[in-house]
Design an enzyme around this catalytic site. Structure first.
Site, mmCIF file in Angstrom:
data_model
loop_
_atom_site.group_PDB
_atom_site.id
_atom_site.type_symbol
_atom_site.label_atom_id
_atom_site.label_comp_id
_atom_site.label_asym_id
_atom_site.label_seq_id
_atom_site.Cartn_x
_atom_site.Cartn_y
_atom_site.Cartn_z
ATOM 1 N N GLY A 118 0.829 -1.214 0.000
ATOM 2 C CA GLY A 118 0.000 0.000 0.000
ATOM 3 C C GLY A 118 0.854 1.251 0.000
ATOM 4 C CB THR A 140 4.742 -6.304 4.828
ATOM 5 O OG1 THR A 140 3.591 -7.056 5.241
ATOM 6 C CG2 THR A 140 5.354 -7.001 3.616
ATOM 7 C CB ILE A 141 4.436 -8.708 10.054
ATOM 8 C CG1 ILE A 141 2.956 -8.301 10.011
ATOM 9 C CG2 ILE A 141 5.232 -7.788 10.941
ATOM 10 C CD1 ILE A 141 2.235 -8.545 11.333
ATOM 11 C CG ASP A 142 0.660 -8.540 6.442
ATOM 12 O OD1 ASP A 142 0.696 -8.842 7.651
ATOM 13 O OD2 ASP A 142 0.065 -7.543 6.007
ATOM 14 N NE ARG A 177 -9.445 -24.823 29.384
ATOM 15 C CZ ARG A 177 -9.226 -23.947 30.346
ATOM 16 N NH1 ARG A 177 -8.100 -23.257 30.367
ATOM 17 N NH2 ARG A 177 -10.108 -23.751 31.293
ATOM 18 N N GLY A 185 -1.638 -11.037 9.298
ATOM 19 C CA GLY A 185 -1.204 -11.436 7.958
ATOM 20 C C GLY A 185 -1.992 -10.769 6.861
ATOM 21 C CG HIS A 284 -1.100 -4.227 16.945
ATOM 22 N ND1 HIS A 284 -2.442 -4.493 17.080
ATOM 23 C CD2 HIS A 284 -0.962 -3.476 15.834
ATOM 24 C CE1 HIS A 284 -3.093 -3.904 16.084
ATOM 25 N NE2 HIS A 284 -2.228 -3.283 15.319
ATOM 26 C CD GLN A 286 0.758 -11.874 15.065
ATOM 27 O OE1 GLN A 286 0.723 -12.664 14.155
ATOM 28 N NE2 GLN A 286 -0.314 -11.226 15.479
HETATM 29 O O1 F6P Z 1 -0.153 -5.196 7.282
HETATM 30 C C1 F6P Z 1 0.375 -5.373 8.559
HETATM 31 C C2 F6P Z 1 -0.706 -5.599 9.567
HETATM 32 O O2 F6P Z 1 -0.092 -5.837 10.812
HETATM 33 C C3 F6P Z 1 -1.705 -6.710 9.213
HETATM 34 O O3 F6P Z 1 -1.172 -7.988 9.445
HETATM 35 C C4 F6P Z 1 -2.864 -6.323 10.093
HETATM 36 O O4 F6P Z 1 -4.079 -6.788 9.563
HETATM 37 C C5 F6P Z 1 -2.832 -4.819 10.065
HETATM 38 O O5 F6P Z 1 -1.512 -4.446 9.717
HETATM 39 C C6 F6P Z 1 -3.203 -4.163 11.361
HETATM 40 O O6 F6P Z 1 -3.215 -2.790 11.164
HETATM 41 P P1 F6P Z 1 -3.433 -1.734 12.348
HETATM 42 O O7 F6P Z 1 -2.082 -1.521 12.981
HETATM 43 O O8 F6P Z 1 -3.963 -0.545 11.658
HETATM 44 O O9 F6P Z 1 -4.385 -2.353 13.317
#
Ligand code: F6P
Length: 360
Positions: A118, A140-142, A177, A185, A284, A286
């Site tokens: 983006g 990007t973590i994704d 459990r 992601g 977050h 992550q």
């Molecule tokens: O694109 C990175 C990311 O961490 C996605 O994995 C997640 O859906 C999004 O950003 C979360 O964004 P925000 O920080 O706006 O909640």
């Protein structure tokens, strides 16, 4: 070599671990060429202010401790597209000229941006419109940016999600459990698949592979029949309900994003198997951790190569990791080749080979 006196750097989009090591590498390499480095604060948002919000980055500021530091010292934003800037009354305004003007006032020879698809799309448009010599570092973590095997931040996110499974396993076993872990992601399942394999998940659900709860329930029943008293399920946030609806959450401040599929899956597993379930939404955590060794290495190599591209006068390029080396590709190509999980790729095959249920 290109004639450059100073360059700018900004971090844009969601933050991640590894951005500070990338900034550090850019600063050190640029100083090697005798250039100054200006850090622009809060992504393109810093270029709306007059004077632009920025800081001079020296090798002393960008010291070794930057390797260990999560987040980005420059700040970032994943909202406020300058081409469609949201106003208080809901209208969208094109403020791109203001950003370009802010950039020009800094008298920079080139700009380095660390961003995901983006951000790179927006920065590229700005560069084209404003004649900005641009070089990009994928982060990007994704891990969904094309033409690079890895982006900065992904490795740490996978390590964090794996660590979460390591923490969930003993308590799952103590209480008999089914533990459901929801991970980030965006529209890709890379984090879930990698962490699921690394953390010994029994079920991995990703948006690229349609699932049936009946298949998941069968897997959990079969574990029970084999004498196992717990199960670990990891689900990517973009997985939809069985009816194909996305599960969204509205955050404070009005923005909506993925969130909640873990609870849906856990409830359906409970209904189908009678198992006691619990859900962890990792969120977050992550994004904010200390960068892994691999993220530090990748970010460092990327930062150096990005500055070398500027020295060569090669612009509109993104540094990339391909076949064990750093190279570079056109930014546009990287954005166009969205990198989803290949349902028949190595990792999906490895997961199936390990007996992990992918829901199909
Ligand atoms: O694109 C990175 C990311 O961490 C996605 O994995 C997640 O859906 C999004 O950003 C979360 O964004 P925000 O920080 O706006 O909640």
């Amino acid at each position: 070599m290109a004639e450059v006196a100073r360059i700018g750097i900004l971090t844009s989009g969601g933050d991640c671990a590894g951005l500070n090591p990338a900034i550090r590498a850019v600063v050190h390499r640029a100083h090697g060429y005798g250039w100054q480095v200006i850090g622009i604060r809060n992504g393109t948002a810093g270029l709306f202010s007059r004077p632009a919000e920025c800081v001079k980055l020296t090798p002393e500021i960008a010291g070794g401790e930057m390797l260990r530091r999560g987040g980005t010292i420059l700040g970032s934003t994943n909202k406020g597209d300058p081409f469609a800037f949201p106003l208080a009354d809901g209208r969208l305004l094109d403020r791109s000229d203001e950003v370009i003007e802010g950039y020009r006032e800094l008298e920079l020879g080139a700009l380095v941006v660390a961003g995901g698809d983006g951000s790179l799309h927006i920065l590229r448009r700005l560069a084209e419109k404003g004649g900005i010599p641009l070089v990009a570092i994928p982060k990007t973590i994704d891990n969904d940016l094309g033409l690079t095997e890895i982006s900065v931040g992904h490795d740490t996110a996978v390590a964090t999600a794996t660590d979460a499974l390591d923490h969930l396993q003993p308590t799952a076993a103590s209480h008999s459990r089914v533990m459901v872990l929801e991970v980030m992601g965006r529209d890709a399942g890379h984090i879930a698949l990698s962490a699921g394999v690394a953390g010994g998940a029994d079920v991995i659900l990703i948006p690229e592979i349609p699932y049936r709860i009946a298949r998941v329930a069968e897997k959990i029943e079969s574990l029970k029949a084999a004498g196992r008293n717990f199960a670990l399920v990891i689900v990517a946030e973009a997985v939809k309900t069985e009816m194909g609806e996305p599960v969204l959450v509205r955050h404070g401040g009005g923005q909506a994003g993925y969130g909640g599929i873990g609870h849906y899956i856990a409830e359906r597993i409970g209904d189908a198997t009678g198992a006691e379930t619990r859900v962890t939404v990792l969120g977050h955590i992550q994004r904010g951790g200390m960068p892994s060794a691999r993220d530090r290495i990748i970010a460092s190599a990327f930062g150096v190569h990005a500055v070398d591209l500027i020295a060569e006068g090669s612009f509109d390029r993104m540094v990339a990791w391909r076949e064990r080396r750093v190279t570079d590709v056109p930014i546009l190509d990287a954005i166009r080749h969205y990198q989803a999980v290949d349902p028949h790729g190595t990792l999906a095959r490895a997961a199936r080979g390990l007996g992990i249920c992918l829901g199909d």
